[in-house]
Write an enzyme that holds these catalytic residues in place. Structure first.
Site, PDB file in Angstrom:
ATOM      1  N   LYS A  27       0.858  -1.187   0.000  1.00 50.99           N
ATOM      2  CA  LYS A  27       0.000   0.000   0.000  1.00 50.99           C
ATOM      3  C   LYS A  27       0.887   1.228   0.000  1.00 50.99           C
ATOM      4  O   LYS A  27       1.875   1.280   0.726  1.00 50.99           O
ATOM      5  CB  LYS A  27      -0.872   0.028   1.261  1.00 50.99           C
ATOM      6  N   ASP A  45      12.376  10.522  -6.409  1.00 54.07           N
ATOM      7  CA  ASP A  45      11.702   9.870  -5.283  1.00 54.07           C
ATOM      8  C   ASP A  45      12.426   8.579  -4.890  1.00 54.07           C
ATOM      9  O   ASP A  45      11.806   7.544  -4.678  1.00 54.07           O
ATOM     10  CB  ASP A  45      10.236   9.583  -5.672  1.00 54.07           C
TER      11      ASP A  45
HETATM   12  P1  ATP Z   1       4.393   6.227  -1.997  1.00 56.05           P
HETATM   13  O1  ATP Z   1       2.970   6.019  -2.328  1.00 56.05           O
HETATM   14  O2  ATP Z   1       4.655   7.303  -1.027  1.00 56.05           O
HETATM   15  O3  ATP Z   1       5.259   6.327  -3.214  1.00 56.05           O
HETATM   16  P2  ATP Z   1       5.264   3.502  -1.683  1.00 56.05           P
HETATM   17  O4  ATP Z   1       6.427   3.567  -2.620  1.00 56.05           O
HETATM   18  O5  ATP Z   1       5.437   2.674  -0.439  1.00 56.05           O
HETATM   19  O6  ATP Z   1       4.857   4.927  -1.189  1.00 56.05           O
HETATM   20  P3  ATP Z   1       3.842   2.035  -3.680  1.00 56.05           P
HETATM   21  O7  ATP Z   1       4.745   2.477  -4.765  1.00 56.05           O
HETATM   22  O8  ATP Z   1       2.382   1.956  -3.958  1.00 56.05           O
HETATM   23  O9  ATP Z   1       3.974   2.991  -2.427  1.00 56.05           O
HETATM   24  O10 ATP Z   1       4.377   0.613  -3.176  1.00 56.05           O
HETATM   25  C1  ATP Z   1       3.885   0.013  -1.993  1.00 56.05           C
HETATM   26  C2  ATP Z   1       4.563  -1.325  -1.778  1.00 56.05           C
HETATM   27  O11 ATP Z   1       4.109  -2.224  -2.785  1.00 56.05           O
HETATM   28  C3  ATP Z   1       6.084  -1.345  -1.881  1.00 56.05           C
HETATM   29  O12 ATP Z   1       6.689  -1.007  -0.659  1.00 56.05           O
HETATM   30  C4  ATP Z   1       6.331  -2.812  -2.243  1.00 56.05           C
HETATM   31  O13 ATP Z   1       6.280  -3.599  -1.074  1.00 56.05           O
HETATM   32  C5  ATP Z   1       5.108  -3.159  -3.100  1.00 56.05           C
HETATM   33  N1  ATP Z   1       5.411  -3.082  -4.543  1.00 56.05           N
HETATM   34  C6  ATP Z   1       5.325  -2.001  -5.341  1.00 56.05           C
HETATM   35  N2  ATP Z   1       5.639  -2.288  -6.617  1.00 56.05           N
HETATM   36  C7  ATP Z   1       5.936  -3.623  -6.636  1.00 56.05           C
HETATM   37  C8  ATP Z   1       6.367  -4.553  -7.657  1.00 56.05           C
HETATM   38  N3  ATP Z   1       6.550  -4.158  -8.919  1.00 56.05           N
HETATM   39  N4  ATP Z   1       6.602  -5.826  -7.291  1.00 56.05           N
HETATM   40  C9  ATP Z   1       6.432  -6.229  -6.007  1.00 56.05           C
HETATM   41  N5  ATP Z   1       6.048  -5.412  -5.002  1.00 56.05           N
HETATM   42  C10 ATP Z   1       5.800  -4.132  -5.303  1.00 56.05           C
END
Ligand code: ATP
Ligand code: MG
Length: 353
Positions: free
Chosen positions: A78, A192
């Site tokens: 998330k 970022d």
């Molecule tokens: P923000 O929304 O502030 O950028 P974030 O980077 O934690 O925060 P997301 O980019 O939505 O938010 O990612 C959330 C989580 O989802 C990540 O920490 C990771 O655990 C998982 N995740 C994201 N992309 C992938 C992917 N391509 N493969 C596997 N897990 C993923």
């Protein structure tokens, strides 16, 4: 390990019921393998057919991709803007991560983001997470990404506490190669770089994700609404609204590495019980001397690497290209440092969801 006969039904119709179908074939103690999907009580992992070290080549997907083409398996993460799900493409049985974002920005900006993501599709770099598709429908952006079964560095730190220097060096080397590609070939600033945007898999691969979106938000007024909390990895020059370039990503990388090595965010408020607001933290980044790696706990190479990244004047920071030849990277370039086995041994962070 037990092999299942008929393929269990994994499809779910909505994300709210994502756990239910897996329960059907989970046992209390066993690990099941269903083709390339390995499931045990901790969670699930993808094993490419033919062994851990030989990834199955991705087949190109239909260019007319729609959300009806995938089955949702599990919510795996998330973020501020939405959720990330593990999905399986119905026709090819390939696994992907589907990121669904509902952004608090104007309709025109959302369209711009999707447009940008489409340009970024199939970026030609093994150190950048592939974005296969991006869709915009009814206020929601859906992004089909390469699935990284080890999750992010933030998942990893949560699991292991801190990452030993040798593995951190191997991780950093790949991130630097990704940054060299973004900075010097694509002429892009990521903007970022943070632990949750650096993803790993059981093959020991480390890839940068989520570039493009922040660049657009940065050019618009949307930034404040959407990414509060990620300011913490921002360089002093960005916080001060000065002109900034790709060295801004290097500052963020230094901060990420220091956090991974020590297990805690390098800036700490004077009164730990009271904590601090995001504004006090921003002030600290701009006004205080940069954090350093404690020399009594870490090798001189690591301390010097952190210092090369975390100079307050961007001109004093080394570039990604130069950092690749730093002693902290070259010191650990030996077969003994097997990142794949380290990441496999600490287990899939998916187990914690
Ligand atoms: P923000 O929304 O502030 O950028 P974030 O980077 O934690 O925060 P997301 O980019 O939505 O938010 O990612 C959330 C989580 O989802 C990540 O920490 C990771 O655990 C998982 N995740 C994201 N992309 C992938 C992917 N391509 N493969 C596997 N897990 C993923
Ligand atoms: Mg992210």
């Amino acid at each position: 390990m037990k092999t299942l006969g008929p393929r269990p039904q994994l499809s779910v119709s909505s994300s709210s019921s994502h756990e239910a179908p897996l329960k059907k074939f989970l046992s209390d103690s066993g690990t099941f393998r269903d083709g390339d999907l390995l499931v045990n009580r901790d969670g699930l992992r993808i094993l490419p057919d033919g062994g851990l070290d030989s990834p199955a080549p991705l087949q190109p997907l239909d260019s007319q991709f729609s959300l009806a083409d995938v089955d949702s398996i599990k919510v795996i993460g998330k973020g501020n803007g939405g959720i990330v799900q593990l999905v399986r493409h119905k026709q090819t049985s390939q696994f992907f991560a589907l990121k669904v974002i509902q952004m608090n920005v104007e309709e025109s900006i959302r369209r711009l983001i999707v447009q940008e993501l489409k340009i970024n599709r199939w970026s030609q770099c093994p150190y950048i997470v592939v974005c296969h598709h991006a869709l915009y429908d009814n206020g929601i952006i859906s992004i089909l990404l390469e699935y990284m079964d080890g999750g992010s560095l933030s998942d990893l730190i949560r699991k292991v506490g801190s990452i030993p220097e040798a593995y951190l060096s191997a991780i950093c080397k790949q991130v630097l190669k990704g940054l060299v590609y973004l900075h010097h070939e694509m002429h892009i600033i990521h903007r970022d770089i943070k632990p949750s945007n650096l993803l790993v898999n059981h093959r020991g691969e480390v890839k940068i994700t989520d570039f493009g979106v922040s660049a657009i938000l940065d050019r618009t007024s949307g930034l404040r609404d959407t990414v509060v909390g990620t300011y913490t990895y921002m360089s002093p020059e960005r916080i001060s609204a000065k002109k900034y370039g790709h060295k801004s990503d290097i500052w963020s990388l230094g901060l990420v590495l220091l956090e991974c090595a020590t297990g805690s965010f390098p800036y700490t408020p004077v009164d730990k019980d009271k904590g601090w607001t995001i504004y006090e933290l921003l002030e600290a980044v701009v006004d205080q001397p940069p954090p350093q790696a404690p020399s009594d706990q870490f090798a001189p190479e690591f301390c010097s690497f952190i210092s090369a990244c975390m100079q307050k004047n961007p001109e004093d920071r080394l570039s990604a290209q130069r950092l690749l030849t730093h002693r902290f990277i070259t010191k650990y370039e030996c077969p003994d440092v097997n990142l794949a086995s380290y990441l496999t041994s600490v287990g899939s962070p998916l187990a914690t969801f």
